[in-house]
Design an enzyme around this catalytic site. Sequence first.
Site, PDB file in Angstrom:
ATOM      1  N   HIS A  84       5.333  43.037  61.874  1.00  0.00           N
ATOM      2  CA  HIS A  84       3.862  42.630  61.862  1.00  0.00           C
ATOM      3  C   HIS A  84       3.021  43.553  62.382  1.00  0.00           C
ATOM      4  O   HIS A  84       1.911  43.206  63.082  1.00  0.00           O
ATOM      5  CB  HIS A  84       3.623  41.241  62.380  1.00  0.00           C
ATOM      6  CG  HIS A  84       4.309  40.145  61.883  1.00  0.00           C
ATOM      7  ND1 HIS A  84       5.765  39.984  62.149  1.00  0.00           N
ATOM      8  CD2 HIS A  84       4.187  39.309  61.280  1.00  0.00           C
ATOM      9  CE1 HIS A  84       6.132  38.974  61.407  1.00  0.00           C
ATOM     10  NE2 HIS A  84       5.197  38.389  60.708  1.00  0.00           N
ATOM     11  N   GLU A 112       5.557  38.738  47.258  1.00  0.00           N
ATOM     12  CA  GLU A 112       4.516  39.512  47.237  1.00  0.00           C
ATOM     13  C   GLU A 112       4.508  40.407  45.868  1.00  0.00           C
ATOM     14  O   GLU A 112       3.522  40.706  45.521  1.00  0.00           O
ATOM     15  CB  GLU A 112       4.706  40.642  48.414  1.00  0.00           C
ATOM     16  CG  GLU A 112       4.375  39.976  49.564  1.00  0.00           C
ATOM     17  CD  GLU A 112       5.189  39.017  50.190  1.00  0.00           C
ATOM     18  OE1 GLU A 112       6.509  38.956  49.752  1.00  0.00           O
ATOM     19  OE2 GLU A 112       5.124  38.345  51.317  1.00  0.00           O
TER      20      GLU A 112
END
Lengths: 358, 328
Positions: free
Chosen positions: B129, B60
Site C-alpha cells: 500500500h 483491476e
Amino acid sequence: MADQSVDLQANAASEQARPSDSLSPEILLEMYWYMLLSRRLDERAWILHRQGRIPFHISGMGHEACQVAAAFAINRGVDYVHPYYRDLAMCLAVGMSAEEFMLGLFGKAEDPSSGGRQMPSHFSHRKLNILSMSSPVATQVPQAAGLAFGIKYRIAQQLQDPEDETQPRLALTSLGEGSTSQGEWHEGMNWAGVHKLPFICLVENNIYAISVPMHQQMAVPNVADRAAGYGVEGIVVDGNDILASYDAMVRARDRAYSGEGPTLVEAKTYRPVPHSSDDDDRSYRSRDEVEEWKRKDPIARFQQYLLDRGILDQNKIDEYEARAKQMVNQSQSYADEAPYPEIAPSLDPSSVYAPVDK
Amino acid sequence: MATKTLIEAIREAMDEELENDPRVFITGEDVGPRGGVFRATMGLIEKHGPERVVDSPLAELSIIAIGIGAAMADLRPICEIQFADFIHPAMNQIMNEAAKMYYRSNGTWTVPMTIRAPYGGGISGGLYHSQSLEALFAHCPGLKIVIPSTPYDAKGLLKSAIRDPNPVLFFEAKKGYRAIKGEVPDGDYTVPIGPVNVRRAGDDVTIYAYGMMAHYAVEAANMVAEQDGIAAEVVDVRTILPVDREGILESFKKTGKALIIYEDNLTMGYGAEVAAILSDEGFEYMDGPIRRLAGPDVPSVPYSHPVQEAFMPSPKKIADAIREIAEY
C-alpha cells in the site's frame, strides 16, 4: 483427439424455425463468396511466405464458416467487431477488401490495420468499426465488454438512439479456445454478465492452442459450459456448418439488441494448417487426424449444400473461382507495388500520442 | 479563492467533469456508495447516479480494459485503482493495449481514458500500500503520467487528463490527500499536461521532485535558505511522461547543480532520465555531480515504523543533500 461433434438435440435453436431458412439465394451466395475469397487469399499468403516474399502469415483456414456466419448475423461495418488473428473471413465479410489484407501482409503504408506497424492479420479498420488487436491473446475480450458497456451507457444517457442502425448496437469479439484460459477472458465475461451487456463472444474452438490440446486447457468438454458461471448464455455449434453457425449468431445478436444480455457462441471447428508460418504441426498431431478434418472442410460442405439446392452449379463455381483468382492476383500486385511507410514519422516519438485539442 | 485539500481538489475536478460532459463516468472498486476507500468519489454517486459512478468487480485488469473499450466507444472513463500497488494485474492492458492503441492502429483508434491511483509511502501501508510505480510506466511510450503536488495543479491537471485523447496515468500522493492544502479556484480551469512548474526560485541548486516529494523539497529549500543561506530552486516536474526536456534543462542552466528526489526505488528510476538529460544536453552548465536521493532498492516500503521512516526521503535528508551539493 477431442470430440468436436455437436449434439443437435441440445441445440434448442435447431428445433424451431431457423433464421437461416429465410436467407435468400443471393445472400447465401454472398456468404459462399466470402468464404471462398478468404480461402484463396489465405492460400496465396502461404505461398508468398514460402517464396520468401512476406515474412509471416497466420491463417484462418478451416474457420471460414463460423466467421462469415458471425459477420452476416450482425450489422456489418457498424456493430463493433474486436476480432483475433484468424478472422480474415470475418473481416472480409464485414467489409475489409482483399487489397487491404494484402497491404498488411506486405507491411505497406496504406494497410488500414496498422500502416505496416503490426504483423499481418492483426486486423483493425476504423471505418468498419473493427477494433485494433494485439498479439497477446484474449486482451480484446474485456475491451469488447467495455465497448458493449459503452453502447449500453450511451443509450442510457441518451447519447445514442437505441433504434439508430447507423450506430453500433453490440460488440462482437472472438478468440480461440486456448485463449479462454487467460484471466482477461474471465474478467471480460464477468463484466458482460454483471452488466447484461450487448456482447457476443465467439470462441472458434479448433482443439489446439498452437500445440496444446483442449483437454490441457480446461476440465470441461465445452468452453460454452463455463458461460453459466458468468450469467451468460452459452451455445455450442458446429462451426463448420455455416447455417447452424448463423442461427446461433442470430440468437446471440437478438439477445444483444433486445437487452437480454451477452452470449457465448462456441463454434467447434479445426485448423487444417499449422498455427502460423513459423509452426510445424507434425510434432503434435497425426496426419490422419488432419486429413479426416480436411474431409469436413466448411467450404466444400457449404458448396455441396448449395449445389444440392440448385443455388450453385459448376459454371457458377468456375465463375467464382475465376473472380477470386483475379482478385487475389490484383490485390497482390497492388500491395506489392504500394509504398512502404515513411520511416521518419513511423519512428517519431510524438507519433505515439493523439494530438490534444487546444 | 478557497483553500482546499488535495483530495477535495481531485473530487471537485471529477464532479465538474461529470457535470460538463455526459461521456465522463467513473469506475473502480468501492467508488460508489462508499465513495472510494480514500473518499475521492464521495458524494458523486448521489449526485450523478449509479450509471455514471460504477462499482466494479474486484478485478483491476477489467477496470482498465472496460475503460479502454468504453473510451474507444467515445466515452471518457475515469478508472480508479484503489492503490497503485494493485495495478499490476492490469499491466498488460495498460502497457500493451492502452499505450499502444493509437500507434498500432496508425492513429485511427484513440483511448481517451484516465487512470487514477493513489501512490507513495509513509502511511504505514507496508509493501503493498506504499508503492511508487511511475518509473515502471514511464518506460512505455504512449502513456502520459501525471503526478500533481498542489491542489491547484491536481484539479487543473486532472481535468486536462480527462479531456486528453490519450491514456493518462494520474498518480495521487495519498500521504498528502488531506495534509496538503492550497488555493483552488471554484469552477473550470485546466493546467496543461507537459510543462514543469518552478515552485520556488533560487540560483544555487536545482531540486527536481514531484508529488509528495515536491513539498518536502520546498520545505528543505526553505530550511537551507534560512539556516545556510543557500538558494535552492524547486522544479515540480508534475508530468513524468512525456518528458519536458526544455523545462528540466532551463533551471539547470542557471544553477549548474542538480538534486533529484523521488520515493520510488533509486535504480532505473525517474532520476536516471533527468540526470541523463542534464549531463547530455546541459554538460556545459554543469558545476557539480548530479545527485539522486530516492528510496533504496528494496521491493517497497516496509511496514515497521522506524524502517519505513528510514526508507522515505524527508525534508531533513533533502536539506543535507542540498548542502553537500551546494558546497561542491
